[in-house]
Design an enzyme around this catalytic site. Sequence first.
Site, PDB file in Angstrom:
ATOM      1  N   ASP A  26       6.804   0.717   9.632  1.00  0.00           N
ATOM      2  CA  ASP A  26       7.738   0.851  10.745  1.00  0.00           C
ATOM      3  C   ASP A  26       8.374  -0.511  11.065  1.00  0.00           C
ATOM      4  O   ASP A  26       7.671  -1.528  11.100  1.00  0.00           O
ATOM      5  CB  ASP A  26       6.943   1.352  11.966  1.00  0.00           C
ATOM      6  CG  ASP A  26       7.830   1.701  13.138  1.00  0.00           C
ATOM      7  OD1 ASP A  26       8.669   2.591  12.983  1.00  0.00           O
ATOM      8  OD2 ASP A  26       7.674   1.081  14.214  1.00  0.00           O
ATOM      9  N   GLU A  73      10.763   0.912   6.307  1.00  0.00           N
ATOM     10  CA  GLU A  73      11.869   1.293   7.177  1.00  0.00           C
ATOM     11  C   GLU A  73      12.495  -0.039   7.569  1.00  0.00           C
ATOM     12  O   GLU A  73      12.031  -0.722   8.477  1.00  0.00           O
ATOM     13  CB  GLU A  73      11.378   2.031   8.426  1.00  0.00           C
ATOM     14  CG  GLU A  73      12.536   2.492   9.292  1.00  0.00           C
ATOM     15  CD  GLU A  73      12.416   2.132  10.761  1.00  0.00           C
ATOM     16  OE1 GLU A  73      13.243   2.616  11.541  1.00  0.00           O
ATOM     17  OE2 GLU A  73      11.526   1.367  11.152  1.00  0.00           O
TER      18      GLU A  73
HETATM   19  C1  BGC Z   1      10.560   4.519  14.452  1.00  0.00           C
HETATM   20  C2  BGC Z   1      10.943   5.023  15.795  1.00  0.00           C
HETATM   21  C3  BGC Z   1      10.277   4.151  16.826  1.00  0.00           C
HETATM   22  C4  BGC Z   1      10.559   2.665  16.583  1.00  0.00           C
HETATM   23  C5  BGC Z   1       9.630   1.784  17.337  1.00  0.00           C
HETATM   24  C6  BGC Z   1      11.259   3.178  14.477  1.00  0.00           C
HETATM   25  O1  BGC Z   1      11.634   2.677  13.397  1.00  0.00           O
HETATM   26  O2  BGC Z   1      10.992   5.314  13.392  1.00  0.00           O
HETATM   27  O3  BGC Z   1      10.643   6.371  15.980  1.00  0.00           O
HETATM   28  O4  BGC Z   1      10.764   4.488  18.079  1.00  0.00           O
HETATM   29  O5  BGC Z   1      10.444   2.339  15.255  1.00  0.00           O
HETATM   30  O6  BGC Z   1       8.363   1.811  16.762  1.00  0.00           O
END
Ligand code: BGC
Length: 544
Positions: free
Chosen positions: A213, A278
């Site tokens: 993340d 991500e």
């Molecule tokens: C996740 C989100 C989240 C954020 C903070 C993002 O990249 O996919 O759903 O709110 O990170 O952790």
Amino acid sequence: MTSATTPTPRPADDDWWRSAVVYQVYVRSFADANSDGVGDLQGIRQRLPYLRDLGVDALWLTPFYTSPQVDAGYDVADYRNVDPLFGNLTDFDEMITDAHALGLRIIVDMVPNHTSSAHPWFAAALAAGPGSPERERYLFADGKGEQGELPPNDWESIFGGPAWTRVVDGQWYLHLFDPAQPDLNWRHPEVRAEFEDILRFWLDRGVDGFRIDVAHGMIKAEGLPDVGFNSMTTGQRQSELLGKGRLPYFDQDEVHDIYRAWRPILDSYPGGRMAVAEAWAETPQRLARYIGPDELHQAFSFDFLDATWSADSFRKVIDTALAESTIVGAPTTWVLSNHDRQRHVTRYGDGEVGLRRARAAALLMFALPGCAYVYQGEELGLPEVLDLPDELRQDPAFRRTGESRDGCRVPIPWGGELPPYGFGPGGSELSWLPAPATWRSLSVAAQTGISGSTLELYRTALRIRHEHPALAEVGGITWLETEPGVLAFRRVAGDTELTCVVNISGADVTVSGHGRPVVASADLTERGDGHVLPVDAAAWFERR
Ligand code: BGC
């Protein structure tokens, strides 16, 4: 450390992730086994046969760790435990054992940029006060202004408003997301050591990979320099630069050191353990720096998700992504939807048009070389739920910006006549977000075995993708000459070839010379020695 069950040995194909289809399970909205209106690990376990039959290779589970759920679990208070809302560690072990027995791999979400404010480290930091070693694990700073009453810099939260919150003793702490998500200080050796241990904890429990993340966020520029503008000063939100520009809190070069330390950990486990970033970066070239043999295995191609419904837009994005992936020696990671973005049926026009296009986009994505991620419910053709009552919306960003991601998080309709359509057992009426009445005909039960349904289209496409020699190749694609607005490319293995044609031209086109159709997103009709491919449809043709 809690003792883990012995993981089931995985098939010895360390490169499985290069061409896998990964299904994103948004845990709270997938399947509810204990009738409390929230999905859980036992719910996933019960539905594993559905996922095997769908034909996916792996599941990515969004965070199920102990959490106050301020940001739906992306605010983690204990990284080594399961939130009671979703079950417990035994449920996890049972779920992963069953998944592995069915040949499904399990990827879990790792949230290293920030913890929950309920994490013991943050409680200790607040208690210990300014200048303490406990505060060093986070990003605390004194404010500006005579009394320190102004935030340390002009950074903005992705969820809107300042990225700093002041605590009672006068210091401020950084949170790039909600105030309940304080950012960690990744220049602190204890933070690094802790996450390396957390990775091992889940690897020991048998997980096959991690989705990282905010993988671009952990390192902030030295000195925490101002961006120079924000919505308070110029009206422009800093988050508008995501994926387009540079920000001092994202995509800093030093972040790559973290992944270079993580990769040997992943590689020290058998069976091809992987990680997908991500990450948001200014250019596809900078995004590609996250992947490779000494860093992460994949990074989502959000440019593909963001491509507009036009042949030029798709072609440009596909060419760039494939070129970058060739340079770094890792396959492209295609994605059309996820839990943060409006579902693609709706992005492509909603209603019948949106659904037609979404079905065609699925055939486009599954014909491309590399790994494809499917967001739960896209195999049912679910649209975004646009009319959720405001009082039911739970996305923390909603209160700050008016934008909410709840519409793509509505629980999956499994079957039955009444909402929430079998989300819970035995006609349970609870569901944390309500399903619209129109979803009765979109449920798994309503589409199973129905020729032409979106679910059967996905099943057929995924079966062919697995079996077809030309799609098994991880090599490139050959674009074919077409009329404007039509995408056509070929993949070849020996004397077998598969051609994918997508008609975005606005008029029916006749396709010939590519062999026999094996799957199509809309009905084809024969014309002469070819087939008419209708508007907003895609088809695969094969020659052996
Ligand atoms: C996740 C989100 C989240 C954020 C903070 C993002 O990249 O996919 O759903 O709110 O990170 O952790």
